[in-house]
Design an enzyme around this catalytic site. Structure first.
Site, PDB file in Angstrom:
ATOM      1  N   ASP A 126       0.863  -1.182   0.000  1.00 52.32           N
ATOM      2  CA  ASP A 126       0.000   0.000   0.000  1.00 52.32           C
ATOM      3  C   ASP A 126       0.900   1.234   0.000  1.00 52.32           C
ATOM      4  OD1 ASP A 126      -2.731   1.385   0.669  1.00 52.32           O
ATOM      5  OD2 ASP A 126      -1.287   2.174   2.122  1.00 52.32           O
ATOM      6  N   ASP A 145       0.871   7.587 -10.657  1.00 51.65           N
ATOM      7  CA  ASP A 145       0.022   7.107 -11.753  1.00 51.65           C
ATOM      8  C   ASP A 145      -0.771   5.909 -11.248  1.00 51.65           C
ATOM      9  OD1 ASP A 145      -1.135   6.834 -14.224  1.00 51.65           O
ATOM     10  OD2 ASP A 145       0.629   5.973 -15.195  1.00 51.65           O
TER      11      ASP A 145
END
Length: 254
Positions: A126, A145
């Site tokens: 994460d 992105d």
């Protein structure tokens, strides 16, 4: 290349499966999808390191604001277009990629992304949790992105996220963000980016060739001389990359 012809849409629609990423080949072009409506990444099989989609070309252009990065942090692997570009063009840089989707990671070889080595590390983590472990000023460039089947996660446009970016960026470090074309993502990214980095160190551009949007922020001392030099650099890059400054507009006329 038109990614959204009726024939391509019909073929990719047949491959959609519960929000999982899939690969579609059309001649020399290989694309990554979650659905038939959005191309997440594109690669020419004959030139796998080439940046095909205009927003990736725009993001790469802003790397010139920090031309000799020692550590590039990427959030979102996708088809690895920017990873391959940076790996090839910045041989002295260490590259860390954070990707939370195991199914995306499983497609790595199909997009010819180099294997991990002393310079490249692709991590299944994460992003926000991992960034909290990084040292202050330990990153020169962040390239954001990060998209999933539902679009851009809200956590990646939060105040906490942008604060973490500022914390880990070195002086004159650059945050380059693909905002796509989602209204909520654009507004959230621009609002929080300017709150954290300052209005004169954060810019919002539209990619005129495909109507996607890119934001750029620089971690720098907030003074008049710094703002002026950064403004000139950002606008010069935008002109070379066919980008339209959306906000703050007054920077274009000062």
């Amino acid at each position: 290349m038109n990614f959204f012809t009726p024939e391509r849409i019909e073929k990719t629609r047949a491959l959609v499966r519960d929000g999982k990423p899939f690969v579609f080949d059309d001649g020399d072009m290989r694309t990554l999808h979650f659905n038939e409506q959005v191309v997440q990444s594109a690669m020419r099989l004959s030139a796998p390191d080439e940046l095909v989609i205009p927003y990736t070309q725009a993001m790469a252009g802003f790397l010139s604001m920090h031309p000799a990065p020692q550590h590039i942090l990427m959030i979102g692997l996708g088809g690895g277009s920017l990873v391959k570009y940076c790996y090839r063009h910045f041989p002295s840089a260490r590259i860390t990629v954070l990707e939370s989707n195991a199914d995306v990671l499983a497609l790595r070889d199909q997009f010819m992304i180099p294997a991990d080595d002393a310079r490249l590390h692709v991590l299944h983590v994460d992003a926000i949790a991992h960034m909290q472990k990084l040292a202050v000023g330990s990153v020169d460039v962040i390239m954001l992105d990060g998209f999933d089947a539902k679009g851009a996660p809200a956590a990646l446009r939060s105040h906490e996220f942008f604060f973490n970016c500022q914390f880990v960026l070195a002086e004159r470090g650059v945050l380059i963000t693909n905002m796509g074309d989602q209204y909520d993502n654009i507004v959230g990214t621009v609002t929080q980016g300017q709150l954290v980095f300052g209005a004169f160190h954060h810019w919002w551009f539209r990619v005129t060739t495909d109507n996607s949007h890119v934001a750029v922020a620089v971690c720098a001392i907030d003074d008049e001389a710094s703002a002026a030099s950064l403004r000139i650099a950002a606008l010069d890059i935008a002109e070379q990359s066919s980008l339209e400054l959306v906000y703050p507009k007054n920077l274009a006329s000062e």
